[in-house]
Design a protein around this motif. Structure first.
Motif, PDB file in Angstrom:
ATOM      1  N   ALA A 222     -58.696   2.313 -80.766  1.00  0.00           N
ATOM      2  CA  ALA A 222     -58.621   3.734 -80.040  1.00  0.00           C
ATOM      3  C   ALA A 222     -57.757   3.524 -79.043  1.00  0.00           C
ATOM      4  CB  ALA A 222     -60.091   3.876 -79.411  1.00  0.00           C
ATOM      5  N   ALA A 223     -57.536   2.229 -78.269  1.00  0.00           N
ATOM      6  CA  ALA A 223     -56.780   1.851 -77.286  1.00  0.00           C
ATOM      7  C   ALA A 223     -55.397   1.930 -77.698  1.00  0.00           C
ATOM      8  CB  ALA A 223     -57.187   0.647 -76.452  1.00  0.00           C
ATOM      9  N   GLU A 224     -55.010   1.472 -78.711  1.00  0.00           N
ATOM     10  CA  GLU A 224     -53.733   1.302 -79.097  1.00  0.00           C
ATOM     11  C   GLU A 224     -53.108   2.871 -79.496  1.00  0.00           C
ATOM     12  OE1 GLU A 224     -53.313  -2.888 -81.315  1.00  0.00           O
ATOM     13  OE2 GLU A 224     -54.239  -1.385 -82.188  1.00  0.00           O
TER      14      GLU A 224
ATOM     15  N   GLY B 221     -50.105  -3.098 -72.344  1.00  0.00           N
ATOM     16  CA  GLY B 221     -50.568  -2.423 -73.526  1.00  0.00           C
ATOM     17  C   GLY B 221     -52.132  -2.443 -73.488  1.00  0.00           C
ATOM     18  N   VAL B 222     -52.897  -3.310 -74.310  1.00  0.00           N
ATOM     19  CA  VAL B 222     -54.315  -2.982 -74.296  1.00  0.00           C
ATOM     20  C   VAL B 222     -54.734  -4.390 -73.504  1.00  0.00           C
ATOM     21  CG1 VAL B 222     -56.502  -2.915 -75.626  1.00  0.00           C
ATOM     22  CG2 VAL B 222     -54.379  -2.015 -76.374  1.00  0.00           C
TER      23      VAL B 222
ATOM     24  N   ARG C 201     -54.731  -8.832 -80.102  1.00  0.00           N
ATOM     25  CA  ARG C 201     -54.028  -7.571 -79.466  1.00  0.00           C
ATOM     26  C   ARG C 201     -54.275  -7.184 -78.127  1.00  0.00           C
ATOM     27  NH1 ARG C 201     -55.324  -5.765 -84.439  1.00  0.00           N
ATOM     28  NH2 ARG C 201     -55.666  -3.680 -83.954  1.00  0.00           N
ATOM     29  N   ILE C 202     -55.496  -7.943 -77.707  1.00  0.00           N
ATOM     30  CA  ILE C 202     -55.405  -7.716 -76.088  1.00  0.00           C
ATOM     31  C   ILE C 202     -54.787  -8.817 -75.386  1.00  0.00           C
ATOM     32  CG2 ILE C 202     -57.397  -7.924 -74.172  1.00  0.00           C
ATOM     33  CD1 ILE C 202     -59.407  -6.771 -76.518  1.00  0.00           C
TER      34      ILE C 202
ATOM     35  N   GLY D  99     -50.901   2.166 -66.260  1.00  0.00           N
ATOM     36  CA  GLY D  99     -50.538   2.530 -67.571  1.00  0.00           C
ATOM     37  C   GLY D  99     -50.947   1.943 -68.803  1.00  0.00           C
ATOM     38  N   ASN D 100     -51.914   1.006 -68.512  1.00  0.00           N
ATOM     39  CA  ASN D 100     -52.427   0.365 -69.622  1.00  0.00           C
ATOM     40  C   ASN D 100     -53.764   1.073 -70.067  1.00  0.00           C
ATOM     41  OD1 ASN D 100     -51.293  -2.503 -69.426  1.00  0.00           O
ATOM     42  ND2 ASN D 100     -51.992  -2.011 -67.250  1.00  0.00           N
ATOM     43  N   CYS D 101     -54.171   0.654 -71.409  1.00  0.00           N
ATOM     44  CA  CYS D 101     -55.376   0.916 -72.153  1.00  0.00           C
ATOM     45  C   CYS D 101     -56.375  -0.057 -71.958  1.00  0.00           C
ATOM     46  CB  CYS D 101     -55.246   1.801 -73.480  1.00  0.00           C
ATOM     47  SG  CYS D 101     -54.137   3.412 -73.392  1.00  0.00           S
TER      48      CYS D 101
END
Ligand code: NAD
Length: 482
Positions: free
Chosen positions: A51-53, A143-144, A220-221, A169-171
């Protein structure tokens, strides 16, 4: 009142954990289960990361004005519902409602306001090479990112991480402590109402070893901002380092409070009562080792014991309460064990050291008398290890040199407090104390622009102000030849 069954907040909607299992959530004031938390695992974290991506391209490029507006709206919504949030915080953590109303929730509001505006003023450097080129630094969101927080200042610390991560600006995939999840759940609702785009903030509930670990391990975090215990921090560092994740670790403390005989006695006494027992001593910045210059020692000791005996331990919802319940049964038992250990180590308990038995609905709660201990050597466990409860040790000293040696004698280095009217001495101690933060003639006086964090086993990296915005962005140098 808040819902009984807390849900995860993923992709802008509230959902139960994939396991459909729940963890009991206790009210420390009564010792009874009053709500349930999703027992999340790596499947839930993977869903949150996806969802974050999905949200990242839009959120990272929508511009600071839009992010400023939404974060300000979140702050406004929390402020408008301050009483609901404060009640939830008090019920989850056992802290007095008045403390949640005056400190915890207002600070969460300030965190969102502060970083909403800070991002408008955030700038980067440029380096001119005369006649050849100009370098400029682009600061881009990572990023995430993962944000993991503890139970002692639940929404206060959760928002302290989330706000700068979102502003830059990150999720985010965030996990509050499983011991105090309720205001994080309410924050999800505030984000929905404020129009935060789906997936920008995802809140996963559950145990540290399962849900938290899955966040730290997720490939990916790319960055983790963590506040919690030193041992958990070590474990996180071992997991995240080989994956080359950016890490900010805000860990435990065993902070010295150094009192010289020339201090303003009244001001020092009232602040020392707070730095010893605020939030039941469950603040990483509390001054749990109090060192007093010998000529003042007896006077200080008598006054501290007198005032400590007057502190009212009781119902967190009662206005007259100074100290509510400590946060959980295991923590309650741990503090009692540590007081017992202090006795075994030769300490004299001057006041406190006992459980407070309340009546009726509160009879199962976790109440302790605030405790003052003297006569312990500097190297004993009581003076070396964090207790994180309403317990202070007091020790006399004779010289400035000795005070510095005692203060620096633990593996921790979060904060230190110095009480003196001698400005030169204050400066000398400020330079030599091994701590990330030194307060002179004050305690917990916080300017959100200043760097916040510890040295030694108290952590790595700094939060606060531009430091947080720098942590949550990746600098890239661009060199343009003339
Ligand atoms: P903790 O380390 O047990 O837990 C903190 C958070 O980490 C919780 O959300 C927990 O679920 C999670 N967690 C636990 N194991 C994990 C794992 N393997 N992987 C990922 N996440 C995991 O700490 P706590 O008992 O909640 O908080 C108390 C501690 O926090 C004290 O030591 C205190 O000094 C420290 N603290 C430090 C600061 C600071 O700014 N330096 C501020 C507040 C509290």
């Amino acid at each position: 009142m808040a819902d009984k069954y807390i849900k995860n907040f993923v992709g802008g909607v509230f959902i139960q954990a994939d396991s459909a299992e729940y963890i009991d959530n206790y009210n420390p004031a009564t010792g009874k289960v009053y709500s349930f938390i999703p027992d999340s695992d790596e499947t839930d974290v993977e869903r949150a990361v996806q969802a974050a991506e999905r949200a990242f391209p839009e959120w990272s490029s929508c511009g600071v004005q839009k992010r400023y507006k939404i974060l300000t709206r979140i702050a406004d919504i929390i402020e408008q519902n301050l009483d609901e949030y404060a009640k939830a915080e008090s019920m989850d953590s056992g802290k007095p409602l008045s403390v949640a109303q005056k400190i915890d929730i207002p600070r969460a509001v300030s965190n969102f306001q502060f970083f909403a505006t800070a991002i408008l003023h955030f700038s980067s450097e440029s380096h001119h090479m005369e006649g050849q080129a100009i370098n400029y630094t682009l600061r881009q969101p990572i990023g995430v990112v993962g944000c993991i927080s503890p139970w002692n200042l639940p929404l206060y610390l959760f928002s302290w991480k989330i706000a700068p991560a979102l502003a830059s600006g990150n999720c985010v995939v965030a996990k509050p402590s499983e011991i105090t999840p309720m205001t994080a759940y309410l924050l999800g609702k505030a984000c929905q109402e404020a129009g935060l785009p789906d997936g920008v903030l995802n809140i996963i509930h559950g145990y540290g070893k399962r849900a938290g670990q899955a966040i730290v391990e997720h490939p990916r975090i790319k960055a983790i901002s963590f506040t919690g215990g030193t041992n958990t921090g070590k474990h996180l560092a071992r997991t995240a380092a080989p994956m080359f994740k950016k890490l900010s670790l805000e860990l435990g403390g065993k902070n010295p409070n150094i009192i010289f005989a020339d201090c303003d006695f009244d001001e020092m006494m009232s602040t020392t009562m707070r730095s010893s027992f605020a939030n039941n001593g469950q603040i990483c910045l509390c001054g749990s080792r109090v060192y007093v210059e010998r000529p003042l020692y007896e006077k200080f000791k008598n006054e501290l014991v007198k005032r400590t005996r007057l502190l009212k331990v009781g119902d967190p919802f009662a206005e007259i309460t100074d100290l509510g319940a400590v946060v959980s049964k295991p923590h309650f038992e741990k503090i009692q064990e540590r007081i017992e250990l202090a006795r075994e180590e030769g300490g004299k308990v001057l006041c406190g050291g006992e459980v407070v038995e309340l009546k009726g609905n509160l009879s199962g709660g976790y109440y302790l008398k605030p405790t003052v201990i003297e006569g312990l050597p500097p190297q004993c466990r009581t003076n070396q290890e964090e207790i994180f409860g309403p317990v202070v040790t007091i020790t006399p000293f004779d010289t400035e040199e000795e005070a510095i040696r005692l203060a620096n004698s633990t593996n921790y280095g979060l904060s230190a407090t110095v009480w003196t009217k001698d400005i030169r001495r204050a400066n000398r101690l400020g330079e030599r104390l091994q701590a990330g933060i030194v307060w002179v003639n004050c305690w917990l006086l916080r300017d959100l622009r200043t760097p916040f964090g510890g040295v030694k086993n108290s952590g790595v990296g700094r939060e606060g102000g531009l430091e947080a915005l720098r942590f949550f962005t990746e600098p890239k140098n661009i060199c343009i030849k003339y």
